[in-house]
Motif scaffolding. Structure first.
Motif, PDB file in Angstrom:
ATOM      1  N   ARG A 104       1.439 -39.168  37.682  1.00 47.86           N
ATOM      2  CA  ARG A 104       2.520 -38.690  37.189  1.00 47.86           C
ATOM      3  C   ARG A 104       3.706 -39.830  37.775  1.00 47.86           C
ATOM      4  O   ARG A 104       3.943 -39.737  38.571  1.00 47.86           O
ATOM      5  N   SER A 121       7.859 -33.987  33.696  1.00 47.47           N
ATOM      6  CA  SER A 121       6.513 -35.511  34.306  1.00 47.47           C
ATOM      7  C   SER A 121       6.638 -35.540  33.341  1.00 47.47           C
ATOM      8  O   SER A 121       6.036 -35.243  32.304  1.00 47.47           O
ATOM      9  N   GLU A 158       8.173 -28.725  33.519  1.00 47.63           N
ATOM     10  CA  GLU A 158       7.556 -28.360  34.744  1.00 47.63           C
ATOM     11  C   GLU A 158       8.612 -27.024  35.355  1.00 47.63           C
ATOM     12  O   GLU A 158       7.991 -25.944  35.558  1.00 47.63           O
ATOM     13  N   GLU A 159       9.561 -27.242  35.049  1.00 41.88           N
ATOM     14  CA  GLU A 159      10.394 -26.523  35.787  1.00 41.88           C
ATOM     15  C   GLU A 159      11.521 -26.238  34.756  1.00 41.88           C
ATOM     16  O   GLU A 159      12.387 -27.128  34.945  1.00 41.88           O
ATOM     17  N   TYR A 178       7.607 -38.296  38.076  1.00 40.69           N
ATOM     18  CA  TYR A 178       8.554 -36.454  38.420  1.00 40.69           C
ATOM     19  C   TYR A 178      10.363 -36.913  37.717  1.00 40.69           C
ATOM     20  O   TYR A 178      10.848 -37.536  39.310  1.00 40.69           O
ATOM     21  N   ARG A 226       5.827 -33.044  29.816  1.00 39.33           N
ATOM     22  CA  ARG A 226       5.576 -31.873  30.605  1.00 39.33           C
ATOM     23  C   ARG A 226       6.726 -31.458  31.039  1.00 39.33           C
ATOM     24  O   ARG A 226       7.556 -32.250  31.808  1.00 39.33           O
TER      25      ARG A 226
END
Ligand SMILES: Nc1ncnc2c1ncn2[C@@H]1O[C@H](COP(=O)(O)OP(=O)(O)O)[C@@H](O)[C@H]1O
Ligand SMILES: C[C@@](O)(CCOP(=O)(O)O)CC(=O)O
Ligand SMILES: [Mg+2]
Length: 334
Positions: free
Chosen positions: A33, A6, A330-331, A35, A328
């Motif tokens: 944000r 993101s 995130e996953e 994503y 970032r």
């Protein structure tokens, strides 16, 4: 493997447009944000799923037993060019373009509203796809690639938006170089007119005016650069908080006037700017390219009054916070 990344929106506190001409500017990441999820697929193709993008209306015509699609799919495809360019640049960098990749986008950022949705979508896409392809890039490097994406799609871009979206916080930016300014919570209210402007077109419009009347436009751009330097000095000064914000507010008002002189304000933007000032904001100005989109106001202890004034003037207020974080991951799922 699947990666979710993101990247944040931004406001340009001072210096949009003049920054394209090599003058300094100051921008801050905010907590809205975009994503982007990236994963491999077996089709060998690039697939883009943009969940929040409105495409031009669907037009069909019928005869007895036929349907004719008349929509301009070229325009719809053009809307995805930031994402496409971002994927292609990463594939080039990774020297890999054999495998199919599916990129899926959801976003909290209004599009064409001066909040840097183009940069956030480019940066989040580069972040997700580079991770998927095993490229180790720093956020700063991703910001530079984001700048290349904007240059390819828009023809001109200062690079401030992808830089701040990638690294977060508050930055002073000039000709590709940036400096983080001390983080501070700024009491701001963003006002959205509900209409949009295309950065590509507005930057081109300012360029035409510049070429036609350089002796008039150059001093405006130079003044904008000076406003930015004064704002930087103020942000770094030992002034007491109230005095600092009052000075910044005055500089915002000057910056707005200069942007208006360049022709990038609209009636609605100016109405929101004046409504915010009347409700007690210390300053209010456009953020981003203009031609619609958003303004922001600096309103210590008056945020809710200013938000109400923006609503009454026909805009949508958003009370947002500055985001320390840029891009970032995130996953990452195997
Ligand atoms: N969620 C999204 N999915 C795909 N493309 C997006 C998304 N958000 C923004 N974009 C791209 O960014 C363009 C808007 O960028 P721009 O004109 O620079 O305005 P701003 O950056 O101020 O929102 C859109 O037309 C589209 O091409
Ligand atoms: C007008 C400009 O200074 C900022 C554009 O921001 P946005 O795309 O309107 O969010 C262009 C640029 O810096 O590349
Ligand atoms: Mg943009």
């Amino acid at each position: 493997m699947r990666v979710l990344a993101s990247a944040p929106a931004k406001i340009i506190l001072f210096g949009e447009h003049s920054v394209v001409y090599g003058k300094p500017a100051i921008a801050a990441a905010i907590n809205l944000r975009t994503y982007v999820r990236a994963e491999f697929n077996d089709s060998g193709r690039i697939k883009i799923e943009a969940h929040d993008i409105k495409t031009p209306g669907l037009i069909v015509s019928f005869s007895e037993n036929e349907i004719y699609f008349e929509s301009d799919y070229g325009k719809a495809a053009e809307v995805l060019s930031y994402v496409r360019q971002a994927i292609e640049l990463v594939q080039e960098e990774a020297d890999k373009n054999g495998r199919g990749i599916t990129v899926s986008i959801t976003s909290q950022i209004p599009v064409g509203a001066g909040l840097g949705s183009s940069a956030a979508v480019a940066v989040a896409t580069i972040g997700a796809v580079s991770k998927l392809l095993g490229l180790e890039l720093t956020n700063e490097e991703i910001g530079k690639l984001g700048h290349r994406v904007e240059l390819l799609v828009q023809g001109a871009s200062s690079g401030i938006d992808p830089t701040v979206s990638a690294i977060g916080g508050i930055i002073h930016y000039e000709k590709g170089k940036f400096e983080h300014l001390p983080f501070m919570e700024l009491p701001i209210v963003v006002g959205y007119t509900g209409s949009s402007g295309s950065t590509k077109e507005l930057v081109a419009m300012v360029r035409r005016t510049y070429e036609e009347m350089p002796e008039i436009v150059e001093p405006i751009l130079t003044s904008m650069g000076k406003v930015v330097e004064k704002a930087r000095e103020t942000l770094l000064s030992e002034l007491e908080e109230g005095q600092k914000l009052a000075r910044l507010g005055r500089l915002m008002n000057i910056n707005h006037g200069l942007l208006d002189a360049l022709g990038v304000s609209t009636k609605k933007l100016s109405e929101l700017v004046y409504a915010a000032r009347t409700a007690g904001a210390l300053g209010a100005k456009i953020t981003g390219a203009g031609g619609g989109g958003c303004m922001y106001a600096l309103a210590p202890e008056r945020q809710s009054e200013v938000a109400t004034a923006i609503t009454i003037a026909g805009g949508t207020p958003m009370i947002t916070e500055i985001s320390r974080e840029g891009l970032r991951i995130e996953e990452v799922l195997p």
